[in-house]
Design a protein around this motif. Sequence first.
Motif, short mmCIF file in Angstrom:
data_model
loop_
_atom_site.label_atom_id
_atom_site.label_comp_id
_atom_site.label_asym_id
_atom_site.label_seq_id
_atom_site.Cartn_x
_atom_site.Cartn_y
_atom_site.Cartn_z
N GLN A 1 0.84 -1.19 0.00
CA GLN A 1 0.00 0.00 0.00
C GLN A 1 0.88 1.24 0.00
O GLN A 1 1.95 1.25 0.59
N SER B 1 -3.95 -4.77 -0.90
CA SER B 1 -3.73 -3.58 -1.74
C SER B 1 -2.72 -3.84 -2.85
O SER B 1 -2.00 -4.84 -2.83
N GLU C 1 -7.48 6.43 -13.67
CA GLU C 1 -8.10 6.31 -12.35
C GLU C 1 -7.06 6.36 -11.24
O GLU C 1 -7.26 6.99 -10.19
N TYR C 2 -5.92 5.69 -11.47
CA TYR C 2 -4.85 5.70 -10.47
C TYR C 2 -4.26 7.10 -10.32
O TYR C 2 -3.94 7.53 -9.21
N TRP D 1 -5.81 9.89 -10.73
CA TRP D 1 -6.75 10.66 -9.94
C TRP D 1 -6.68 10.28 -8.46
O TRP D 1 -6.78 11.14 -7.58
N ASP D 2 -6.50 8.98 -8.18
CA ASP D 2 -6.35 8.54 -6.79
C ASP D 2 -5.12 9.19 -6.15
O ASP D 2 -5.18 9.62 -4.99
N ASN E 1 -5.90 12.90 -5.52
CA ASN E 1 -6.79 13.09 -4.38
C ASN E 1 -6.09 12.81 -3.06
O ASN E 1 -6.30 13.54 -2.08
N LYS E 2 -5.26 11.78 -3.01
CA LYS E 2 -4.54 11.45 -1.78
C LYS E 2 -3.63 12.61 -1.36
O LYS E 2 -3.64 13.04 -0.20
#
Length: 200
Positions: A71, A94, A174-175, A177-178, A181-182
């Motif tokens: 993770q 993860s 998508e990753y 964007w993740d 956001n993180k």
Amino acid sequence: MSNLSGELNYNYIISNNPDDRQNQPEGRIWREPSFYYFAYGSCMCPVDLKRSLGENTHAYVMGPAILKEYQLKFYGYSPKRECGVLDVINDKTSIVTGVLYQLPSRLSYNLDQREGVEEGLYSREIVDICCNNQIYKNVRTYVVVNKLQQEIAPNDWYFNVVLRGAITCGLPEEYCWDLFNKMHQLQNSHQKQFRYSLNI
């Protein structure tokens, strides 16, 4: 899926070293030993990696890659950058997406220097990586040695170079964007804590 070894001296790449090209006989392709390296933070950006390794690293990018059972966390602190930096920790549920490089062995020391191995910031870890429907064994990555108790926000420079590397090397949208956001949430949380400490 096939298994490919990532051990030093077992993989060879066509040399991009100008000294090798000058000294080789005409018509001969000079090959040099290499190692596999999985980047998940600022080193995903070939332009920034070039700054540390001293040569163009775009040619060594093998593509987006997956590290299973880990993770992504901001459990490292970089004194040089004065901010939180990325780390990976074991987590069976993860995955971490990053970039797989095949780097010449002669760049190994410079990579250790960039990751702060001698100062005890990061240490080498050997992992299995999935890239282009193949499993690569004995791949080098780096993990934070003295992990923080809680995540620390990156600064704007680190934020931008991590995201630029992810986009440049074609990580899934998508990753990306993740990741955005993180990092954005950590920065917002840090700003709120700072304002609270000042009683604003």
